[in-house]
Design a protein around this motif. Structure first.
Motif, PDB file in Angstrom:
ATOM      1  N   THR A  19      22.090  10.323 -16.237  1.00 46.44           N
ATOM      2  CA  THR A  19      20.624  10.316 -16.283  1.00 46.44           C
ATOM      3  C   THR A  19      20.061  11.540 -15.582  1.00 46.44           C
ATOM      4  OG1 THR A  19      20.568   7.903 -16.382  1.00 46.44           O
ATOM      5  CG2 THR A  19      18.533   9.014 -15.717  1.00 46.44           C
ATOM      6  N   ARG A  20      20.603  11.888 -14.425  1.00 43.49           N
ATOM      7  CA  ARG A  20      20.126  13.085 -13.715  1.00 43.49           C
ATOM      8  C   ARG A  20      20.400  14.341 -14.540  1.00 43.49           C
ATOM      9  NH1 ARG A  20      21.873  10.178  -8.966  1.00 43.49           N
ATOM     10  NH2 ARG A  20      23.848  11.291  -8.925  1.00 43.49           N
ATOM     11  N   LEU A  21      21.559  14.392 -15.160  1.00 47.97           N
ATOM     12  CA  LEU A  21      21.882  15.543 -16.001  1.00 47.97           C
ATOM     13  C   LEU A  21      20.917  15.634 -17.182  1.00 47.97           C
ATOM     14  CD1 LEU A  21      23.752  17.921 -16.372  1.00 47.97           C
ATOM     15  CD2 LEU A  21      25.343  16.414 -17.567  1.00 47.97           C
TER      16      LEU A  21
ATOM     17  N   GLN B  78      13.588   7.417  -8.969  1.00 51.20           N
ATOM     18  CA  GLN B  78      14.642   7.493  -7.955  1.00 51.20           C
ATOM     19  C   GLN B  78      15.554   8.696  -8.186  1.00 51.20           C
ATOM     20  OE1 GLN B  78      16.612   3.684  -7.977  1.00 51.20           O
ATOM     21  NE2 GLN B  78      15.076   2.764  -6.642  1.00 51.20           N
ATOM     22  N   HIS B  79      15.902   8.945  -9.430  1.00 49.94           N
ATOM     23  CA  HIS B  79      16.749  10.105  -9.737  1.00 49.94           C
ATOM     24  C   HIS B  79      16.017  11.405  -9.393  1.00 49.94           C
ATOM     25  CE1 HIS B  79      20.197   8.119 -11.446  1.00 49.94           C
ATOM     26  NE2 HIS B  79      19.454   7.459 -12.310  1.00 49.94           N
ATOM     27  N   LEU B  80      14.742  11.474  -9.723  1.00 52.54           N
ATOM     28  CA  LEU B  80      13.968  12.672  -9.404  1.00 52.54           C
ATOM     29  C   LEU B  80      13.869  12.887  -7.896  1.00 52.54           C
ATOM     30  CD1 LEU B  80      11.153  12.378 -12.073  1.00 52.54           C
ATOM     31  CD2 LEU B  80      12.904  14.173 -11.944  1.00 52.54           C
ATOM     32  N   ALA B  81      13.752  11.801  -7.153  1.00 50.23           N
ATOM     33  CA  ALA B  81      13.701  11.917  -5.686  1.00 50.23           C
ATOM     34  C   ALA B  81      15.007  12.506  -5.151  1.00 50.23           C
ATOM     35  CB  ALA B  81      13.424  10.557  -5.058  1.00 50.23           C
ATOM     36  N   LYS B  82      16.139  12.049  -5.679  1.00 48.60           N
ATOM     37  CA  LYS B  82      17.435  12.600  -5.261  1.00 48.60           C
ATOM     38  C   LYS B  82      17.535  14.076  -5.625  1.00 48.60           C
ATOM     39  CE  LYS B  82      20.147   8.381  -5.411  1.00 48.60           C
ATOM     40  NZ  LYS B  82      21.262   7.662  -6.007  1.00 48.60           N
ATOM     41  N   LEU B  83      17.115  14.410  -6.835  1.00 50.22           N
ATOM     42  CA  LEU B  83      17.178  15.804  -7.273  1.00 50.22           C
ATOM     43  C   LEU B  83      16.265  16.685  -6.420  1.00 50.22           C
ATOM     44  CD1 LEU B  83      17.194  15.224 -11.130  1.00 50.22           C
ATOM     45  CD2 LEU B  83      19.108  16.080  -9.735  1.00 50.22           C
ATOM     46  N   ARG B  84      15.122  16.150  -6.057  1.00 53.26           N
ATOM     47  CA  ARG B  84      14.184  16.909  -5.214  1.00 53.26           C
ATOM     48  C   ARG B  84      14.751  17.120  -3.817  1.00 53.26           C
ATOM     49  NH1 ARG B  84       9.087  14.492  -3.326  1.00 53.26           N
ATOM     50  NH2 ARG B  84       8.270  16.067  -1.971  1.00 53.26           N
ATOM     51  N   LEU B  85      15.324  16.080  -3.245  1.00 52.49           N
ATOM     52  CA  LEU B  85      15.942  16.200  -1.919  1.00 52.49           C
ATOM     53  C   LEU B  85      17.105  17.191  -1.936  1.00 52.49           C
ATOM     54  CD1 LEU B  85      15.921  12.518  -0.623  1.00 52.49           C
ATOM     55  CD2 LEU B  85      14.669  14.473   0.322  1.00 52.49           C
ATOM     56  N   GLY B  86      17.813  17.249  -3.050  1.00 53.88           N
ATOM     57  CA  GLY B  86      18.927  18.178  -3.197  1.00 53.88           C
ATOM     58  C   GLY B  86      18.505  19.584  -3.578  1.00 53.88           C
ATOM     59  N   GLY B  87      17.203  19.789  -3.784  1.00 49.20           N
ATOM     60  CA  GLY B  87      16.702  21.118  -4.133  1.00 49.20           C
ATOM     61  C   GLY B  87      16.904  21.507  -5.581  1.00 49.20           C
ATOM     62  N   LEU B  88      17.205  20.528  -6.446  1.00 48.78           N
ATOM     63  CA  LEU B  88      17.454  20.841  -7.851  1.00 48.78           C
ATOM     64  C   LEU B  88      16.210  20.741  -8.727  1.00 48.78           C
ATOM     65  CD1 LEU B  88      20.977  19.323  -8.515  1.00 48.78           C
ATOM     66  CD2 LEU B  88      20.328  21.509  -7.509  1.00 48.78           C
ATOM     67  N   VAL B  89      15.137  20.193  -8.194  1.00 48.98           N
ATOM     68  CA  VAL B  89      13.847  20.220  -8.896  1.00 48.98           C
ATOM     69  C   VAL B  89      12.765  20.568  -7.877  1.00 48.98           C
ATOM     70  CG1 VAL B  89      14.470  18.564 -10.713  1.00 48.98           C
ATOM     71  CG2 VAL B  89      13.367  17.741  -8.637  1.00 48.98           C
TER      72      VAL B  89
ATOM     73  N   VAL C 190      25.736  20.321  -5.505  1.00 47.18           N
ATOM     74  CA  VAL C 190      25.081  20.449  -6.813  1.00 47.18           C
ATOM     75  C   VAL C 190      25.860  19.656  -7.851  1.00 47.18           C
ATOM     76  CG1 VAL C 190      24.513  22.046  -8.687  1.00 47.18           C
ATOM     77  CG2 VAL C 190      23.992  22.660  -6.322  1.00 47.18           C
ATOM     78  N   PHE C 191      27.185  19.835  -7.882  1.00 46.73           N
ATOM     79  CA  PHE C 191      27.989  19.116  -8.871  1.00 46.73           C
ATOM     80  C   PHE C 191      27.925  17.611  -8.642  1.00 46.73           C
ATOM     81  CE2 PHE C 191      30.170  23.274  -9.454  1.00 46.73           C
ATOM     82  CZ  PHE C 191      29.879  23.418 -10.803  1.00 46.73           C
TER      83      PHE C 191
ATOM     84  N   LEU D 211      17.825  14.498 -17.240  1.00 52.91           N
ATOM     85  CA  LEU D 211      16.531  14.934 -16.693  1.00 52.91           C
ATOM     86  C   LEU D 211      16.517  16.448 -16.495  1.00 52.91           C
ATOM     87  CD1 LEU D 211      15.964  12.108 -14.063  1.00 52.91           C
ATOM     88  CD2 LEU D 211      14.635  12.487 -16.158  1.00 52.91           C
ATOM     89  N   LEU D 212      17.602  16.986 -15.968  1.00 51.14           N
ATOM     90  CA  LEU D 212      17.666  18.437 -15.760  1.00 51.14           C
ATOM     91  C   LEU D 212      17.701  19.181 -17.089  1.00 51.14           C
ATOM     92  CD1 LEU D 212      20.071  18.572 -12.705  1.00 51.14           C
ATOM     93  CD2 LEU D 212      17.595  18.942 -12.732  1.00 51.14           C
ATOM     94  N   TRP D 213      18.367  18.607 -18.089  1.00 51.48           N
ATOM     95  CA  TRP D 213      18.386  19.236 -19.418  1.00 51.48           C
ATOM     96  C   TRP D 213      16.969  19.295 -19.990  1.00 51.48           C
ATOM     97  CZ3 TRP D 213      17.198  17.290 -24.323  1.00 51.48           C
ATOM     98  CH2 TRP D 213      17.475  18.165 -25.373  1.00 51.48           C
ATOM     99  N   VAL D 214      16.220  18.216 -19.855  1.00 49.44           N
ATOM    100  CA  VAL D 214      14.829  18.204 -20.323  1.00 49.44           C
ATOM    101  C   VAL D 214      14.029  19.262 -19.566  1.00 49.44           C
ATOM    102  CG1 VAL D 214      12.696  16.853 -20.466  1.00 49.44           C
ATOM    103  CG2 VAL D 214      14.885  15.790 -21.071  1.00 49.44           C
ATOM    104  N   LEU D 215      14.214  19.339 -18.259  1.00 50.00           N
ATOM    105  CA  LEU D 215      13.471  20.311 -17.463  1.00 50.00           C
ATOM    106  C   LEU D 215      13.924  21.747 -17.725  1.00 50.00           C
ATOM    107  CD1 LEU D 215      13.184  18.329 -14.128  1.00 50.00           C
ATOM    108  CD2 LEU D 215      11.364  18.810 -15.791  1.00 50.00           C
ATOM    109  N   ALA D 216      15.135  21.927 -18.218  1.00 48.12           N
ATOM    110  CA  ALA D 216      15.596  23.272 -18.591  1.00 48.12           C
ATOM    111  C   ALA D 216      14.767  23.808 -19.759  1.00 48.12           C
ATOM    112  CB  ALA D 216      17.077  23.243 -18.960  1.00 48.12           C
ATOM    113  N   ARG D 217      14.136  22.915 -20.495  1.00 50.50           N
ATOM    114  CA  ARG D 217      13.291  23.307 -21.629  1.00 50.50           C
ATOM    115  C   ARG D 217      11.846  23.534 -21.207  1.00 50.50           C
ATOM    116  NH1 ARG D 217      14.583  18.664 -25.587  1.00 50.50           N
ATOM    117  NH2 ARG D 217      13.471  19.919 -27.106  1.00 50.50           N
ATOM    118  N   GLY D 218      11.485  23.097 -19.995  1.00 54.07           N
ATOM    119  CA  GLY D 218      10.131  23.301 -19.499  1.00 54.07           C
ATOM    120  C   GLY D 218       9.706  22.199 -18.548  1.00 54.07           C
ATOM    121  N   GLU D 219       8.567  22.409 -17.908  1.00 53.56           N
ATOM    122  CA  GLU D 219       8.029  21.435 -16.953  1.00 53.56           C
ATOM    123  C   GLU D 219       7.722  20.109 -17.629  1.00 53.56           C
ATOM    124  OE1 GLU D 219       5.396  24.113 -13.932  1.00 53.56           O
ATOM    125  OE2 GLU D 219       4.392  23.344 -15.713  1.00 53.56           O
TER     126      GLU D 219
END
Length: 119
Positions: free
Chosen positions: A37-39, A68-79, A29-30, A41-49
């Protein structure tokens, strides 16, 4: 001191000492959070879909990079994703991740502004 008491003293929130599997999962996760950029994206998503267009606009990166960042986050289970017609909507999968992102940015705010530390 008994083992169970010592473990509770170490972490009243997570009373069990983490094993190798938990430590590896946390490190993954870390690792995914280590990119600004990934951080963001996650901050934006912390506010909503949000969909890719909204996320691209919010972080100011090129759409292919955001994808590409979203694909990595999805593969890692973070989105997680869901379809809304032809759009793919992204969201955080749980409150733990939301709190982790918010706390990391709160701590960064102290580092950047010099604001005193607190509990």
């Amino acid at each position: 001191m008994a083992d169970s008491v010592r473990e509770q003293v170490l972490s009243p929130v997570h009373p069990r000492t983490p094993g190798a599997a938990e430590l590896a999962a946390a490190a993954e996760v870390f690792g995914l959070l280590s990119d600004p950029t990934r951080l963001q994206l996650l901050w934006v998503l912390a506010r909503g879909e949000a969909d890719v267009s909204a996320l691209t606009e919010a972080c100011g990166a090129a759409r292919p990079a955001v994808s590409q960042h979203l694909a990595k986050l999805r593969l890692g289970g973070l989105v997680q994703t869901r379809k809304d017609g032809r759009r793919v909507v992204y969201a955080l999968p749980d409150g733990h991740l939301k709190r982790l992102v918010v706390e990391a940015l709160n701590r960064a705010d102290h580092v950047v502004t010099g604001e005193p530390w607190h509990d």
